[in-house]
Write an enzyme that holds these catalytic residues in place. Structure first.
Site, PDB file in Angstrom:
ATOM      1  N   ASP A 197       0.823  -1.207   0.000  1.00 40.76           N
ATOM      2  CA  ASP A 197       0.000   0.000   0.000  1.00 40.76           C
ATOM      3  C   ASP A 197       0.860   1.260   0.000  1.00 40.76           C
ATOM      4  O   ASP A 197       1.867   1.332   0.716  1.00 40.76           O
ATOM      5  CB  ASP A 197      -0.887  -0.025   1.250  1.00 40.76           C
ATOM      6  N   GLU A 222       1.673  -0.450  -5.004  1.00 42.86           N
ATOM      7  CA  GLU A 222       0.691   0.588  -5.327  1.00 42.86           C
ATOM      8  C   GLU A 222       1.472   1.893  -5.466  1.00 42.86           C
ATOM      9  O   GLU A 222       1.857   2.512  -4.476  1.00 42.86           O
ATOM     10  CB  GLU A 222      -0.364   0.726  -4.227  1.00 42.86           C
TER      11      GLU A 222
HETATM   12  C1  GLC Z   1      -4.066   3.226  -0.642  1.00 37.79           C
HETATM   13  C2  GLC Z   1      -5.329   2.423  -0.545  1.00 37.79           C
HETATM   14  C3  GLC Z   1      -6.425   3.315  -0.080  1.00 37.79           C
HETATM   15  C4  GLC Z   1      -6.050   3.857   1.277  1.00 37.79           C
HETATM   16  C5  GLC Z   1      -4.703   4.542   1.257  1.00 37.79           C
HETATM   17  C6  GLC Z   1      -4.173   4.787   2.630  1.00 37.79           C
HETATM   18  O1  GLC Z   1      -4.148   4.213  -1.596  1.00 37.79           O
HETATM   19  O2  GLC Z   1      -5.618   1.824  -1.784  1.00 37.79           O
HETATM   20  O3  GLC Z   1      -7.652   2.664  -0.026  1.00 37.79           O
HETATM   21  O4  GLC Z   1      -7.029   4.764   1.694  1.00 37.79           O
HETATM   22  O5  GLC Z   1      -3.745   3.760   0.604  1.00 37.79           O
HETATM   23  O6  GLC Z   1      -3.782   3.580   3.213  1.00 37.79           O
END
Ligand code: GLC
Ligand code: CA
Length: 689
Positions: free
Chosen positions: A234, A288
């Site tokens: 994440d 991500e």
């Molecule tokens: C990422 C996740 C999202 C979350 C953020 C903070 O972007 O996909 O859903 O709110 O991280 O953890």
């Protein structure tokens, strides 16, 4: 406008051929992830096993056969850990335990092995940038006070100004508003501030602290030891901060942003990669990473770092041929030198559902521009989403599907206000509609709520209210409808799984008009996506694999103006409309976008009497000399307009007969390539005016 994928004078635009670096792709036999179809389960909203209105692991276990049938290779679970759910589970209080609302660790282990027995791998979500404010480390930090070792794991800082009541800097939260919250000292007086790039319930960790690094490596091992095939990381580009905490410059240079994409991150991921590689089978790291700079993005995918990362550039593009092609090209070019496969993602739990987004005047995605009440044409969006799905499935690399995408669910934009809970909505004061609308519990069966999401006799309503219109979109309803989105996804994934030319590899662009994307995979798989507003034709003898609009295979209904086709072509001749032999035309996928995209200009250009024409293209050295016989129903007046040495023959069927245009079939009886007659025919279709 265009009549056929053949037509148009434009040469192939941009890159024509992109292959990944071979030496970097063959290092590991176990490369399932290079072509995997990964299905994202948002646990709270997938299926509720115990009837409290909240999805859980029992619900997932009960529906594993559905995912097996759909044909996915892996499931990525959004965080299932103990969490106060201030940010849907991305505020983790215990990384080694399952939230009791969802189940238990033992049940997660059972789920991992049951899925594996069905051939489905598991990917878990690791949240390293921040923890929950209920995490023991943060509670200890608050209790211990300024200067304590407990606070050193986070970003505690005195405020600015004489009384320290100004934030340490002006960084803006990803959820809007400030990134700093002030603490209270044990005696009740205002204390230090702590940093949170997201909500105040998600304090950021200090990644220069060795305990933070060691703890996350241990968490990684904890889950890999439980048999998961990988982790999704994440907010992977945010972990490291400039310790001086400077303001964000107006245009930070590469690596110069104080809290995003800092060079020190790469060392962290090299260590994680070493952990993953210490397991005998392939365990993968998926980042991500939202970064506008594609070259910086690709650095995370070097052979000793992450395996793949989400391709958000493609996701954010509008439904536009040139824009999507530019994204495909830059994606493949950036991935090729590092040998990593691209990923193709249309949606996830953070972004507007594609059926809704593609039905809006501005079909690009940006967090900043999302607004409630945007006019949406769901029929248009649904048809584009079908075309987009087939396009993504044919592109080289791995594919992500967010739960409900395969059902064509739309964004729920009219949720009861009291149910809205996404911090993006709450912290923006409602200006940003937030992400609850893409997280509504799935409809499984039946004609009224909860549509089989919870079992009969459930004690709780689904935590977000499903719209009545989803009665038509349940799995049950779609399973029995060959024209449904679910049927399209099922067929698409079966083709993708069984076809050796799909998944990992390269692509070769084929000449096409500006508003048509056409590319080949391997020797014979052709994908055509038509954005033009005019129907395009496919040759007879070409067997259609799948169509976005389920019409008769091999034919594109004249009312459809967007198509995506995939078929076999001969190994040495690239003829974008006629197969070398009838036998070599083996496969095709056709999709569509709506008729309504017809522009007045396109209509004028197809007025009766204006004629039809096509271009036939062979590879250089394989010259398609001519189409020897043209047969235009009613008025057989077709002729070869021109040929050239690069293998292009331009053929034109002139007619003043309106009936000929309204009976829009032109057949090529034979085509000659390198002196060898090629049996085949070309059919072009004109819209009926
Ligand atoms: C990422 C996740 C999202 C979350 C953020 C903070 O972007 O996909 O859903 O709110 O991280 O953890
Ligand atoms: Ca439940």
């Amino acid at each position: 406008m265009t009549d056929s994928v053949l037509e148009g004078t434009a040469p192939p635009r941009g890159l024509t051929h992109v292959e990944p670096c071979a030496s970097l792709t063959s290092e590991n036999n176990d490369t399932w992830w290079r072509r995997a179809v990964i299905y994202q389960v948002y646990v709270r909203s997938f299926a509720d096993g115990n009837g409290d209105g909240i999805g859980d692991l029992a619900g997932v276990r009960a529906h594993l056969p559905y995912l097996e049938e759909l044909g996915v290779d892996a499931i990525w679970f959004t965080p299932w850990y103990v969490s106060p759910l201030a940010d849907g589970g991305y505020d983790v209080a215990d990384y080694r335990a399952i939230d009791p609302t969802f189940g238990s660790l033992e049940e997660a282990e059972r789920l991992i092995s049951e899925a594996r027995a069905l051939g489905i791998r598991t990917i878990v979500d690791i949240v390293p940038n921040h923890v929950s404010d209920q995490h023991p480390w943060f509670r200890a930090a608050l209790a211990s006070g300024p200067g304590s070792p407990e606070r050193a794991r986070f970003w505690f800082h005195p405020g600015r100004g004489a009384s320290g009541d100004e934030m340490p800097n002006g960084w803006v939260s990803n959820f809007s508003g400030p990134t700093w919250t002030r603490t209270r000292n044990p005696d009740g007086t205002p204390g230090e501030w702590y940093l949170h790039l997201f909500s105040a319930q998600q304090p950021d960790l200090n990644w220069s602290h060795p305990e933070v690094r060691a703890e996350h490596e241990a968490i990684l091992k904890f889950w890999l030891d439980r048999g998961v095939a990988g982790v999704r990381i994440d907010s992977a580009a945010l972990l490291v901060k400039d310790p001086a905490l400077p303001e964000v410059p107006p245009e930070p240079g590469p690596g110069q942003h104080p809290n995003t994409d800092r060079d020190e991150l790469h060392e962290i991921y090299r260590r994680w990669r070493a952990v993953a590689d210490s397991y005998p089978d392939s365990r993968i790291l998926v980042g991500e990473i939202w970064l506008p700079d594609i070259e910086r993005f690709a650095k995370y995918l070097r052979p000793d770092e992450l395996h793949t990362a989400f391709n958000f550039d493609f996701l954010a593009r509008p439904w536009d041929a040139a824009s999507l092609k530019a994204s495909i090209d830059s994606t493949l070019v950036a991935h090729a030198p590092v040998g990593a496969p691209a990923t193709w993602v249309l949606s996830n739990h953070d972004v507007t559902r594609p059926v809704t987004r593609y039905g809006q005047a501005d079909s690009a995605f940006a967090f900043a521009t999302k607004r409630a009440g945007t006019p949406t044409d769901l029929a248009l969006g649904r048809r584009r989403a079908r075309a987009a799905a087939l396009l993504c499935a044919a592109l080289p690399g791995s594919l992500y599907i967010y739960q409900g995408e395969e059902l064509g669910l739309d964004e729920v934009q009219d949720l009861p206000v009291h149910q809205l809970q996404d911090p993006m909505y709450l912290r923006s004061g409602g200006e940003d509609p937030g992400r609850d609308g893409c997280r509504v519990p799935l409809p499984w069966a039946g004609t009224c709520r909860p549509f089989g999401f919870s079992p009969t006799g459930a004690t709780g309503e689904p935590w977000l209210q499903q719209p009545d219109r989803w009665a038509a979109l349940t799995v049950e309803a779609q399973e029995n409808d060959p024209n449904s989105m679910l049927a399209l996804y099922g067929a698409m994934l079966r083709i993708r799984r069984s076809d050796p030319d799909l998944g990992d590899g390269g692509l070769r662009w084929l000449p096409s008009a500006a508003d048509v994307l056409a590319f080949a995979r391997g020797d014979g798989f052709l994908c055509i996506t038509n954005f033009s507003g005019a129907p395009i034709g496919l040759p007879p003898g070409c067997s259609v694999l799948s169509t976005a609009e389920a019409k008769a295979p091999g034919a594109i209904h004249p009312a459809l103006i967007d198509a995506c086709g995939v078929r076999r072509i001969g190994p040495d001749v690239t003829i974008t409309s006629a197969p070398r032999t009838a036998a070599s035309a083996s496969r095709a996928i056709v999709t569509s976008i709506p008729w309504r995209l017809w522009t007045p200009a396109a209509k004028a250009a197809t007025r009766p009497g204006s004629g039809s024409y096509a271009r036939i293209v062979a590879r250089p050295g394989r010259t398609a000399r001519s189409a020897s016989t043209w047969n235009v129903p009613c008025t057989p007046q077709a002729r070869i307009a021109s040929t050239d040495d690069s293998g292009r023959a331009r053929c034109r069927a002139d007619t003043a007969d309106a009936a000929a245009v309204r009976t829009p079939v032109i057949q090529v009886a034979s085509i000659t390539a390198m002196g060898t007659p090629v049996a085949g025919s070309l059919r072009m279709r004109r819209p009926v005016m």
